[in-house]
Scaffold this active site. Structure first.
Site, PDB file in Angstrom:
ATOM      1  N   HIS A  39       8.162   4.682  58.751  1.00  0.00           N
ATOM      2  CA  HIS A  39       9.334   4.153  59.456  1.00  0.00           C
ATOM      3  C   HIS A  39       9.112   2.745  60.017  1.00  0.00           C
ATOM      4  O   HIS A  39       9.315   2.477  61.198  1.00  0.00           O
ATOM      5  CB  HIS A  39       9.767   5.112  60.568  1.00  0.00           C
ATOM      6  CG  HIS A  39      10.256   6.431  60.076  1.00  0.00           C
ATOM      7  ND1 HIS A  39      11.006   7.286  60.852  1.00  0.00           N
ATOM      8  CD2 HIS A  39      10.115   7.071  58.885  1.00  0.00           C
ATOM      9  CE1 HIS A  39      11.294   8.381  60.169  1.00  0.00           C
ATOM     10  NE2 HIS A  39      10.758   8.263  58.960  1.00  0.00           N
ATOM     11  N   GLU A  90      23.196   6.577  57.350  1.00  0.00           N
ATOM     12  CA  GLU A  90      24.416   5.977  57.881  1.00  0.00           C
ATOM     13  C   GLU A  90      24.437   4.467  57.747  1.00  0.00           C
ATOM     14  O   GLU A  90      23.390   3.813  57.645  1.00  0.00           O
ATOM     15  CB  GLU A  90      24.619   6.366  59.346  1.00  0.00           C
ATOM     16  CG  GLU A  90      23.538   5.885  60.290  1.00  0.00           C
ATOM     17  CD  GLU A  90      23.746   6.399  61.714  1.00  0.00           C
ATOM     18  OE1 GLU A  90      23.942   7.613  61.879  1.00  0.00           O
ATOM     19  OE2 GLU A  90      23.716   5.574  62.657  1.00  0.00           O
ATOM     20  N   TYR A 104      23.349   2.917  68.948  1.00  0.00           N
ATOM     21  CA  TYR A 104      23.814   3.591  67.736  1.00  0.00           C
ATOM     22  C   TYR A 104      23.296   5.016  67.586  1.00  0.00           C
ATOM     23  O   TYR A 104      23.367   5.594  66.512  1.00  0.00           O
ATOM     24  CB  TYR A 104      23.550   2.686  66.519  1.00  0.00           C
ATOM     25  CG  TYR A 104      24.515   1.535  66.581  1.00  0.00           C
ATOM     26  CD1 TYR A 104      25.766   1.617  66.001  1.00  0.00           C
ATOM     27  CD2 TYR A 104      24.231   0.404  67.348  1.00  0.00           C
ATOM     28  CE1 TYR A 104      26.699   0.599  66.137  1.00  0.00           C
ATOM     29  CE2 TYR A 104      25.149  -0.615  67.500  1.00  0.00           C
ATOM     30  CZ  TYR A 104      26.389  -0.516  66.880  1.00  0.00           C
ATOM     31  OH  TYR A 104      27.330  -1.514  67.045  1.00  0.00           O
ATOM     32  N   TYR A 129      13.529  17.989  58.871  1.00  0.00           N
ATOM     33  CA  TYR A 129      13.161  18.251  57.480  1.00  0.00           C
ATOM     34  C   TYR A 129      12.807  19.719  57.271  1.00  0.00           C
ATOM     35  O   TYR A 129      13.061  20.286  56.209  1.00  0.00           O
ATOM     36  CB  TYR A 129      11.982  17.367  57.067  1.00  0.00           C
ATOM     37  CG  TYR A 129      12.350  15.908  56.943  1.00  0.00           C
ATOM     38  CD1 TYR A 129      13.164  15.469  55.904  1.00  0.00           C
ATOM     39  CD2 TYR A 129      11.902  14.970  57.864  1.00  0.00           C
ATOM     40  CE1 TYR A 129      13.515  14.132  55.785  1.00  0.00           C
ATOM     41  CE2 TYR A 129      12.248  13.633  57.750  1.00  0.00           C
ATOM     42  CZ  TYR A 129      13.046  13.224  56.705  1.00  0.00           C
ATOM     43  OH  TYR A 129      13.396  11.894  56.591  1.00  0.00           O
TER      44      TYR A 129
END
Length: 395
Positions: free
Chosen positions: A172, A265, A275, A286
């Site tokens: 990430h 998104e 957000y 997951y």
């Protein structure tokens, strides 16, 4: 009438030798064009036949590309840490020197690339990449170097931004680099799989950052002067942003991000807005089950996504189509899909997405980046150990 019927064998042999000599003399561009013709494929779509030409193969996990002006080629980053130049008449170059050392564990490596708005004068090439820290963890770093006149090296590489603190164990990192019309640099970041940090304004995980091209913080950033907040932040509450582009019709920066299991998104991040991640998401863990921090698909004080997927395509790369070459693609937004192994084409009506089409699924290739070239063609990188540079047209 057949010519061979009016020529004797010695004359035919002479013609054959001349033809072979002509082929041997033919310039590299002719050889390249015949090779491209041999690797051209067509696929059905709603707007006609998509014509795909394989321009280059043998790339190692290519991640991003940038077009040099005046048809000088395409710079391509490879995740293990190399920068290459592809040119129509020469193919792929050896690795360009002067690239910083990168952290290559898991999702880490050399990531996005962008040319400075004044590249013709400054020769600045911006790179984002994963960088190791002293604590055995890593974060996203951004810097720039000057591309040499012969395009073989980056000179005087300078770091202008480091994601702090460094928290990633290999995942990430994001990230995408977007220059807006005013020349500000936006850096779309991931949250290092440390979910709560997306909401922490004293950390740079899960944020969209806005800077001057030299790394200085603009005075009008939304958190400048606020105690306990990083002044670089433009927006927050993001998960793992792997797509970003400037809307050519509005001038707004758009980004997209991976959800967990579901909930990918698209957003149009506004100054100071939240957000939602991990408080609001359309995804689940997951392993199944709800995200522990999630309050639902919405949460008070957070912005809903412009568009989302209940089932994750694992999106990466983003390009608006505003070229005149293919009118049928006008007002389209192209997004790569890794897990779905396709190129997603979204139809736009202003800021509203009205339709979705999946392209190139027959190829079974992970698509990491997509850009619209100065020639109006769509260019795609496939995320494979034997990655490809593809050019897409329409007929």
């Amino acid at each position: 009438m057949q010519i061979g019927h009016h020529l004797r064998r010695p004359q035919l042999a002479l013609l054959r030798r001349c033809a072979l000599a002509l082929l041997a003399w033919a310039p590299a561009s002719f050889a390249a064009s015949t090779e491209r013709a041999a690797t051209m494929h067509e696929y059905a779509s709603e707007k006609g036949k998509v014509v795909v030409t394989e321009l280059a193969t043998g790339l190692e996990r290519p991640w991003a590309m940038a077009f040099l002006p005046d048809d000088k080629g395409i710079l391509i980053t490879e995740k293990p840490g190399t920068l290459r130049l592809w040119q129509e008449d020469a193919g792929l170059s050896p690795p360009i020197t002067g690239v910083p050392e990168v952290y290559t564990r898991s999702q880490g490596g050399l990531l996005d690339i962008a040319l400075a708005p004044d590249f013709a004068k400054s020769r600045r090439v911006y790179l984002s990449y994963a960088e190791a820290g002293d604590n055995g963890r890593a974060g996203t770093t951004v810097g720039y170097g000057m591309l040499s006149p012969d395009q073989s090296r980056l000179d005087d590489f300078k770091v202008i931004f480091r994601q702090m603190p460094k928290l990633s164990t290999g995942v990430h990192f994001g990230s995408r680099l977007i220059f807006d019309r005013q020349g500000y640099l936006f850096i779309a970041l991931g949250e290092n799989n440390q979910r709560a940090t997306s909401q922490d304004l004293d950390k740079l995980q899960g944020k969209l950052v806005r800077l001057h091209p030299d790394g200085r913080v603009p005075d009008d950033n939304p958190f400048v002067g606020i105690q306990g907040a990083r002044p670089e932040i433009w927006s927050y509450g993001h998960r793992n942003q792997q797509g970003g582009a400037l809307n050519p019709w509005t001038g707004d920066v758009w980004t997209h991000e991976h959800g967990p299991r579901g909930g990918d998104e698209i957003n149009i991040p506004k100054a100071g807005k939240n957000y939602g991640w991990p408080l609001a998401t359309h995804g689940i863990n997951y392993s199944g089950g709800a995200i522990p921090e999630a309050l639902g698909t919405t949460a008070q004080g957070t912005e809903p996504p412009l568009y989302y997927w209940e089932v994750s395509p694992a999106i990466s790369g983003m390009a608006f189509y505003d070229a005149a070459r293919y009118p049928a693609w006008d007002r389209s937004l192209f997004i790569g899909a890794l897990k779905d192994q396709s190129l997603i084409r979204l139809t736009l009506d202003g800021n509203t997405i009205t339709a979705e089409e999946r392209l190139l699924g027959e190829r079974n290739e992970r698509i990491r980046d997509v850009r619209v070239g100065p020639d109006g063609e769509v260019y795609v990188l496939t995320d494979e150990a034997d990655g490809k540079l593809l050019r897409l047209g329409l007929r």
